[in-house]
Design a protein around this motif. Sequence first.
Motif, PDB file in Angstrom:
ATOM      1  N   GLY A  71       0.810  -1.216   0.000  1.00 58.51           N
ATOM      2  CA  GLY A  71       0.000   0.000   0.000  1.00 58.51           C
ATOM      3  C   GLY A  71       0.838   1.258   0.000  1.00 58.51           C
ATOM      4  N   VAL A  72       2.095   1.146  -0.450  1.00 62.54           N
ATOM      5  CA  VAL A  72       3.023   2.276  -0.468  1.00 62.54           C
ATOM      6  C   VAL A  72       3.186   2.760  -1.903  1.00 62.54           C
ATOM      7  CG1 VAL A  72       5.418   2.986  -0.016  1.00 62.54           C
ATOM      8  CG2 VAL A  72       4.224   1.487   1.594  1.00 62.54           C
ATOM      9  N   THR A  73       3.036   4.069  -2.104  1.00 64.69           N
ATOM     10  CA  THR A  73       3.105   4.620  -3.452  1.00 64.69           C
ATOM     11  C   THR A  73       3.727   6.007  -3.417  1.00 64.69           C
ATOM     12  OG1 THR A  73       1.828   4.973  -5.486  1.00 64.69           O
ATOM     13  CG2 THR A  73       0.778   5.623  -3.412  1.00 64.69           C
ATOM     14  N   VAL A  74       3.993   6.554  -4.592  1.00 64.65           N
ATOM     15  CA  VAL A  74       4.539   7.902  -4.708  1.00 64.65           C
ATOM     16  C   VAL A  74       3.384   8.894  -4.547  1.00 64.65           C
ATOM     17  CG1 VAL A  74       5.737   9.527  -6.230  1.00 64.65           C
ATOM     18  CG2 VAL A  74       6.420   7.116  -6.197  1.00 64.65           C
ATOM     19  N   LEU A  75       3.508   9.802  -3.598  1.00 61.93           N
ATOM     20  CA  LEU A  75       2.421  10.731  -3.283  1.00 61.93           C
ATOM     21  C   LEU A  75       2.143  11.694  -4.424  1.00 61.93           C
ATOM     22  CD1 LEU A  75       0.344  11.788  -1.262  1.00 61.93           C
ATOM     23  CD2 LEU A  75       2.135  13.244  -0.312  1.00 61.93           C
ATOM     24  N   ASN A  76       3.160  12.232  -5.045  1.00 65.13           N
ATOM     25  CA  ASN A  76       2.956  13.209  -6.110  1.00 65.13           C
ATOM     26  C   ASN A  76       3.183  12.589  -7.487  1.00 65.13           C
ATOM     27  OD1 ASN A  76       5.762  12.985  -5.622  1.00 65.13           O
ATOM     28  ND2 ASN A  76       6.122  14.916  -6.669  1.00 65.13           N
ATOM     29  N   ALA A  77       2.734  11.338  -7.640  1.00 64.47           N
ATOM     30  CA  ALA A  77       2.942  10.655  -8.923  1.00 64.47           C
ATOM     31  C   ALA A  77       2.206  11.428 -10.005  1.00 64.47           C
ATOM     32  CB  ALA A  77       2.420   9.220  -8.866  1.00 64.47           C
ATOM     33  N   ASP A  78       2.820  11.757 -11.022  1.00 62.21           N
ATOM     34  CA  ASP A  78       4.208  11.522 -11.362  1.00 62.21           C
ATOM     35  C   ASP A  78       5.050  12.700 -10.881  1.00 62.21           C
ATOM     36  OD1 ASP A  78       2.910   9.527 -12.824  1.00 62.21           O
ATOM     37  OD2 ASP A  78       2.955  10.696 -14.634  1.00 62.21           O
ATOM     38  N   GLY A  79       6.119  12.392 -10.159  1.00 66.83           N
ATOM     39  CA  GLY A  79       7.046  13.424  -9.740  1.00 66.83           C
ATOM     40  C   GLY A  79       7.878  13.843 -10.947  1.00 66.83           C
ATOM     41  N   VAL A  80       8.055  15.126 -11.144  1.00 69.11           N
ATOM     42  CA  VAL A  80       8.754  15.632 -12.327  1.00 69.11           C
ATOM     43  C   VAL A  80      10.108  16.203 -11.934  1.00 69.11           C
ATOM     44  CG1 VAL A  80       8.671  17.279 -14.241  1.00 69.11           C
ATOM     45  CG2 VAL A  80       6.562  16.205 -13.426  1.00 69.11           C
ATOM     46  N   ILE A  81      11.147  15.782 -12.653  1.00 70.26           N
ATOM     47  CA  ILE A  81      12.481  16.343 -12.490  1.00 70.26           C
ATOM     48  C   ILE A  81      12.807  17.067 -13.793  1.00 70.26           C
ATOM     49  CG2 ILE A  81      14.912  15.865 -12.051  1.00 70.26           C
ATOM     50  CD1 ILE A  81      13.912  13.216 -10.694  1.00 70.26           C
TER      51      ILE A  81
END
Length: 152
Positions: A71-81
């Motif tokens: 249940g763990v994921t990237v909060l601001n998916a998609d993170g942009v660099i």
Amino acid sequence: MEIKVERLNKKIELPQYQHYGEDAGLDLHAAEELTIKSGEYKLIKTGLKIAVPKGYAAFVYPRSGLALKKGVTVLNADGVIDSGYRGEVGVILINHGPEDFKINFNDRIAQLIIQKINIIEWNEVESLSKSQRGEGGFGHTGVKKTKKGKSK
């Protein structure tokens, strides 16, 4: 494609494909140990700085296994660099699971995908051309109409 990378910690693994030539994403690793409690989110350091070429951007995506199993994921998916960013790459993880989630040094925590981007120049017009869809949005195409024209 060659991407310049600076390791802030020589023990951190470089992002890598698990199946070279088949995978879209390179695995990003944690450069620290910590625990994310259930319902909590944290910024995880990767120990890396990268120089994304102009005309490209790097995107941080969740790992499907972590999402499904923990249940763990990237909060601001998609993170942009962006190509101009030269700071340390960080990953904001959120724990939606029922249990605390422990991250160990060099654990795989996210995926990095490099994509070509288009540089946009706006062309302001008085009105846009008509389309079949028109202005319908936000679930509009999923609404069925009855014979009398009312939504179901």
